[in-house]
Design a protein around this motif. Structure first.
Motif, PDB file in Angstrom:
ATOM      1  N   UNK A 283      25.747 -13.578  10.372  1.00  0.00           N
ATOM      2  CA  UNK A 283      24.414 -14.037  10.792  1.00  0.00           C
ATOM      3  C   UNK A 283      24.257 -15.546  10.631  1.00  0.00           C
ATOM      4  N   UNK A 284      24.531 -16.037   9.435  1.00  0.00           N
ATOM      5  CA  UNK A 284      24.268 -17.439   9.147  1.00  0.00           C
ATOM      6  C   UNK A 284      25.215 -18.350   9.914  1.00  0.00           C
ATOM      7  N   UNK A 285      26.485 -17.991  10.003  1.00  0.00           N
ATOM      8  CA  UNK A 285      27.425 -18.815  10.767  1.00  0.00           C
ATOM      9  C   UNK A 285      27.037 -18.862  12.238  1.00  0.00           C
ATOM     10  N   UNK A 286      26.646 -17.720  12.797  1.00  0.00           N
ATOM     11  CA  UNK A 286      26.240 -17.690  14.203  1.00  0.00           C
ATOM     12  C   UNK A 286      24.954 -18.469  14.410  1.00  0.00           C
ATOM     13  N   UNK A 287      24.034 -18.375  13.454  1.00  0.00           N
ATOM     14  CA  UNK A 287      22.813 -19.183  13.530  1.00  0.00           C
ATOM     15  C   UNK A 287      23.148 -20.664  13.562  1.00  0.00           C
TER      16      UNK A 287
ATOM     17  N   UNK B 280      17.069 -22.859   7.709  1.00  0.00           N
ATOM     18  CA  UNK B 280      18.017 -23.510   6.813  1.00  0.00           C
ATOM     19  C   UNK B 280      18.651 -22.453   5.922  1.00  0.00           C
ATOM     20  N   UNK B 281      19.878 -22.720   5.500  1.00  0.00           N
ATOM     21  CA  UNK B 281      20.593 -21.824   4.580  1.00  0.00           C
ATOM     22  C   UNK B 281      20.471 -20.385   5.078  1.00  0.00           C
ATOM     23  N   UNK B 282      20.091 -19.458   4.183  1.00  0.00           N
ATOM     24  CA  UNK B 282      19.883 -18.061   4.569  1.00  0.00           C
ATOM     25  C   UNK B 282      18.414 -17.704   4.440  1.00  0.00           C
ATOM     26  N   UNK B 283      17.541 -18.486   5.046  1.00  0.00           N
ATOM     27  CA  UNK B 283      16.108 -18.208   5.034  1.00  0.00           C
ATOM     28  C   UNK B 283      15.830 -17.082   6.026  1.00  0.00           C
ATOM     29  N   UNK B 284      16.101 -15.838   5.611  1.00  0.00           N
ATOM     30  CA  UNK B 284      16.058 -14.737   6.567  1.00  0.00           C
ATOM     31  C   UNK B 284      15.244 -13.533   6.100  1.00  0.00           C
ATOM     32  N   UNK B 285      14.447 -13.704   5.037  1.00  0.00           N
ATOM     33  CA  UNK B 285      13.710 -12.552   4.509  1.00  0.00           C
ATOM     34  C   UNK B 285      12.203 -12.729   4.678  1.00  0.00           C
TER      35      UNK B 285
ATOM     36  N   UNK C  16      17.004 -16.648  11.771  1.00  0.00           N
ATOM     37  CA  UNK C  16      17.879 -15.633  11.170  1.00  0.00           C
ATOM     38  C   UNK C  16      17.026 -14.560  10.503  1.00  0.00           C
ATOM     39  N   UNK C  17      17.389 -13.297  10.708  1.00  0.00           N
ATOM     40  CA  UNK C  17      16.644 -12.176  10.124  1.00  0.00           C
ATOM     41  C   UNK C  17      17.623 -11.256   9.404  1.00  0.00           C
TER      42      UNK C  17
ATOM     43  N   UNK D  15      31.932 -24.852   9.128  1.00  0.00           N
ATOM     44  CA  UNK D  15      31.685 -23.722   8.243  1.00  0.00           C
ATOM     45  C   UNK D  15      30.926 -24.182   6.997  1.00  0.00           C
ATOM     46  N   UNK D  16      30.051 -23.318   6.499  1.00  0.00           N
ATOM     47  CA  UNK D  16      29.203 -23.647   5.361  1.00  0.00           C
ATOM     48  C   UNK D  16      29.889 -23.293   4.043  1.00  0.00           C
ATOM     49  N   UNK D  17      29.415 -23.917   2.966  1.00  0.00           N
ATOM     50  CA  UNK D  17      29.874 -23.537   1.624  1.00  0.00           C
ATOM     51  C   UNK D  17      29.596 -22.058   1.403  1.00  0.00           C
ATOM     52  N   UNK D  18      30.602 -21.357   0.907  1.00  0.00           N
ATOM     53  CA  UNK D  18      30.460 -19.921   0.683  1.00  0.00           C
ATOM     54  C   UNK D  18      30.726 -19.079   1.897  1.00  0.00           C
ATOM     55  N   UNK D  19      30.860 -19.718   3.059  1.00  0.00           N
ATOM     56  CA  UNK D  19      31.054 -18.992   4.314  1.00  0.00           C
ATOM     57  C   UNK D  19      32.200 -19.595   5.116  1.00  0.00           C
ATOM     58  N   UNK D  20      33.276 -19.903   4.443  1.00  0.00           N
ATOM     59  CA  UNK D  20      34.460 -20.395   5.134  1.00  0.00           C
ATOM     60  C   UNK D  20      34.722 -21.872   5.000  1.00  0.00           C
TER      61      UNK D  20
END
Length: 457
Positions: free
Chosen positions: A109-113, A130-135, A156-157, A311-316
């Motif tokens: 999700x986050x990488x595709x976003x 930003x980041x994983x602001x998905x909740x 992102x959701x 790629x982001x920190x923690x995601x590649x």
């Protein structure tokens, strides 16, 4: 800087009370990242945000969204701060002219976003999570931050349990929805793969009339997603490698740190270069190109904009670690994990030129009663990709025991115990992959490796 919200707009959006003359330029829920001019939202979680209002004003907050009396500066008083933030997000979405894409999925999700944000920025002013602001707080924060003049927005959701995606989709009211893939993430909470697929398909709940759904063509649960899209009246576009996909990957060439692929998209043959490795990343990029086209962006211009993606920190993220006598390479995949994402990360590890390829794996969480089999079942992939596998956690013990003896590194009860062992074992020429669920705290291993880097530097 032009104000994002003024007193009149804040009142209209939330129904709250606020003094005249207030103007805010951003939205913050954390005093540690707050910028001068922000509206600080006093949410309640492990701590009550009202306890940090004075700190927010000291950091330069222009106003605080509160639901009880506080001192220190101007306040926007509402009945409940989470509802107030949600109302502000809904107002931000309603006033924006942006074409909105909402992204969910079990993996990527986050990488595709971030790919969507990079590519769409090349096509017009773009706003993104930003980041994983998905909740339930991240989505309204993103919407409340949206500039009124944005041309595109990427939301992102995510979810942890059943029933969370639909209300967030209704809040975002997207023109395009995307599911990256369906995989066993949160299987223990939802109980079955079908429930996961149904929950992800709930992203259709808020889709605008005549909106588009972008779904994988090759997933086991693609027929369910297709039925849900048809029932919602959505235009359906699929992506993948099968001949039936609307956007089809036709050629793929992968390297250690980059890749290129050709795809038939909207009837055109498109060549794409992506500055990250991994076939899974290529498929995410393909999905992003399809979604961008559905938003009205030019696919070729979007694809060229992907050169800005990293790629982001923690995601590649790829981190060079200087060591005495040489250097090592860290593949930081420490943010999260399930069987699909671990296998994809192992494939990237296998493609790296190295003296030794090392995998450091922590427990995959929330897999329910199938967790032991799923962890042990990673052994063939891990043994094929890595020369040495370190592991931690009670479930990864199953993997450790299933590995060939010559592939076994140390197994430890948790990441804190494993981190110094891995750091001590690191040698020049190594490529080391670190991956596990967020709750396994594999970032402790990443920090330990970076400490070795700092000491050597």
């Amino acid at each position: 800087m032009m104000p994002l919200w003024d007193s009149d707009a804040l009142r209209a959006a939330t129904g709250g009370t606020v003094p005249d003359g207030v103007a805010v330029t951003g939205i913050s829920i954390d005093t540690r990242s707050l910028r001068p001019g922000d509206l600080f939202v006093a949410l309640r979680d492990a701590r009550d945000g009202h306890d940090f209002v004075l700190a927010a004003f000291a950091a330069g907050a222009a106003c605080a969204l509160v639901d009880r009396n506080v001192a220190g500066g101007p306040t926007l008083r509402v009945t409940d701060t989470l509802q107030g933030l949600t109302d502000l997000g809904a107002a931000g979405r309603a006033r924006a002219g942006a074409r909105v894409v909402a992204v969910t999925g079990s993996v990527g999700k986050t990488s595709t976003k971030e790919m969507l944000a990079a590519g769409l920025t090349a096509c017009g002013p773009t706003h993104a999570s930003v980041a994983s602001f998905n909740n339930h707080w991240g989505v309204p924060v993103t919407l409340a931050r949206m500039p009124a003049d944005a041309a595109f927005a990427v939301i992102e959701i995510g979810m942890n349990t059943r029933g969370e995606i639909a209300p967030l989709s209704r809040l975002a009211h997207p023109d395009v929805v995307m599911i990256t893939t369906i995989a066993p993430a949160h299987l223990g909470r939802l109980g079955s793969m079908e429930a996961i697929a149904e929950e992800k398909a709930d992203i259709l709940a808020g889709l605008a009339p005549d909106g588009t759904a972008v779904f994988p063509a090759d997933n086991e649960w693609s027929p369910l997603l297709r039925r849900r899209a048809e029932a919602a009246g959505a235009r359906l576009l699929t992506f993948g490698e099968s001949v039936d996909a609307d956007a089809r990957l036709t050629e793929w060439t992968g390297g250690a740190d980059t890749q290129s692929f050709r795809a038939l998209i909207f009837g055109a043959d498109l060549h794409v270069t992506l500055p990250v490795p991994g076939r899974h990343m290529g498929l995410n990029a393909l999905a992003a190109i399809v979604a961008a086209g559905a938003l009205g962006a030019d696919p070729a211009r979007f694809a060229a904009g992907l050169a800005a993606f990293s790629a982001l920190a923690g995601r590649g993220a790829r981190v060079v670690l200087p060591l005495p006598g040489g250097e090592a390479l860290l593949l930081d995949e420490s943010y999260n994990a399930n069987t699909a994402s671990i296998r994809a990360a192992l494939a990237v590890l296998a493609a790296q030129p190295a003296r030794r390829r090392i995998a450091v794996l922590g427990d995959m969480l929330e897999l329910g009663e199938d967790a032991p089999v799923m962890h042990a079942g990673l052994a063939p992939d891990a043994a094929a990709a890595a020369d040495l596998i370190f592991s931690c956690g009670p479930e990864m013990r199953r993997l450790h025991d299933a590995l060939p003896p010559n592939k076994r590194g140390t197994h430890a009860p948790d990441s804190a115990a494993l981190a110094p062992i891995v750091a001590e074992a690191l040698q020049p020429g190594d490529v080391i992959l670190v991956k596990g669920s967020l709750g396994s705290r594999m970032s402790a291993v990443v920090r330990a490796l970076q400490t070795v880097q700092g000491a050597a530097a």
